[in-house]
Motif scaffolding. Structure first.
Motif, PDB file in Angstrom:
ATOM      1  N   TRP A  10      -3.545  -3.708 -14.090  1.00  0.00           N
ATOM      2  CA  TRP A  10      -4.987  -3.519 -14.299  1.00  0.00           C
ATOM      3  C   TRP A  10      -5.397  -2.080 -13.983  1.00  0.00           C
ATOM      4  N   ILE A  12      -4.877  -0.437 -11.256  1.00  0.00           N
ATOM      5  CA  ILE A  12      -5.293  -0.330  -9.855  1.00  0.00           C
ATOM      6  C   ILE A  12      -4.032  -0.005  -9.060  1.00  0.00           C
ATOM      7  N   THR A 140     -14.403   1.300  -6.699  1.00  0.00           N
ATOM      8  CA  THR A 140     -14.211   1.119  -8.144  1.00  0.00           C
ATOM      9  C   THR A 140     -13.113   0.098  -8.409  1.00  0.00           C
ATOM     10  N   ASP A 141     -11.997   0.219  -7.680  1.00  0.00           N
ATOM     11  CA  ASP A 141     -10.893  -0.724  -7.862  1.00  0.00           C
ATOM     12  C   ASP A 141     -11.280  -2.130  -7.426  1.00  0.00           C
ATOM     13  N   THR A 144     -13.203  -3.536 -10.280  1.00  0.00           N
ATOM     14  CA  THR A 144     -12.289  -3.826 -11.382  1.00  0.00           C
ATOM     15  C   THR A 144     -11.524  -5.110 -11.096  1.00  0.00           C
ATOM     16  N   GLU A 147     -13.706  -8.186 -11.456  1.00  0.00           N
ATOM     17  CA  GLU A 147     -13.963  -8.441 -12.878  1.00  0.00           C
ATOM     18  C   GLU A 147     -12.744  -9.111 -13.517  1.00  0.00           C
ATOM     19  N   GLN A 148     -11.552  -8.613 -13.209  1.00  0.00           N
ATOM     20  CA  GLN A 148     -10.329  -9.172 -13.780  1.00  0.00           C
ATOM     21  C   GLN A 148     -10.089 -10.613 -13.338  1.00  0.00           C
TER      22      GLN A 148
END
Length: 161
Positions: A10, A12, A140-141, A144, A147-148
């Motif tokens: 992803w 990350i 931010t990660d 992310t 969301e994933q």
């Protein structure tokens, strides 16, 4: 599953810090584990009926008022979930909990609650499904990742005792 490989898929790629087992924030204090970033306390909670579950991330020194939080969120009497529930919903044992365990909640049965006091934080300390390492997950990660996994974070003012 290798959580670090999944994260890399992803895009990350957080730093990984190996250390002795840390079951609690106090363990890190006793061992003087010094890591940059924002430390977290992870509380896996359930309602009185065991129908709803939440993972609460809060500052490590905060004494959460579960009665007030329960009223605030409209849940029937919040309490700590058992080790069995922790394994069933997040696939980890006590002392290994972090936001990264939500990767095992494929049915999105666990809500993610984040204390508003963490909103300006970055490089969040997270166990990568084991308590012998810490990843430093940027803000931010973190977003992310959630969301994933399909977990929308709810930022809320967490009452303290």
């Amino acid at each position: 599953m290798d959580i670090m490989e999944r994260l890399a898929g992803w895009h990350i790629t957080p730093p990984l810090i190996e250390h002795p087992p840390l079951h609690t924030c106090d363990d890190a204090d006793r061992l003087l584990v010094n890591r940059p970033g924002t430390r977290l306390k992870n509380l896996f909670l359930r309602d009185n009926y065991g129908r709803r579950h939440a993972l609460l991330l809060t500052p490590p020194d905060k004494q959460v008022d579960l009665k007030a939080l329960s009223r605030q969120q409209g849940w029937s009497r919040l309490g700590f979930a058992s080790a069995e529930r922790l394994d069933r919903y997040l696939g980890v044992a006590p002392g290994h909990v972090s936001v990264l365990a939500l990767i095992n909640d494929r049915q999105q049965q666990v809500e993610l609650w984040l204390d508003e006091e963490l909103q300006n934080g970055d490089d969040f300390h997270c166990h990568p499904l084991r308590n012998t390492a810490t990843v430093l997950l940027s803000r931010t990660d973190l977003l992310t990742f959630t969301e994933q996994t399909g977990h929308t974070p709810l930022w809320l003012p967490v009452p303290s005792r």
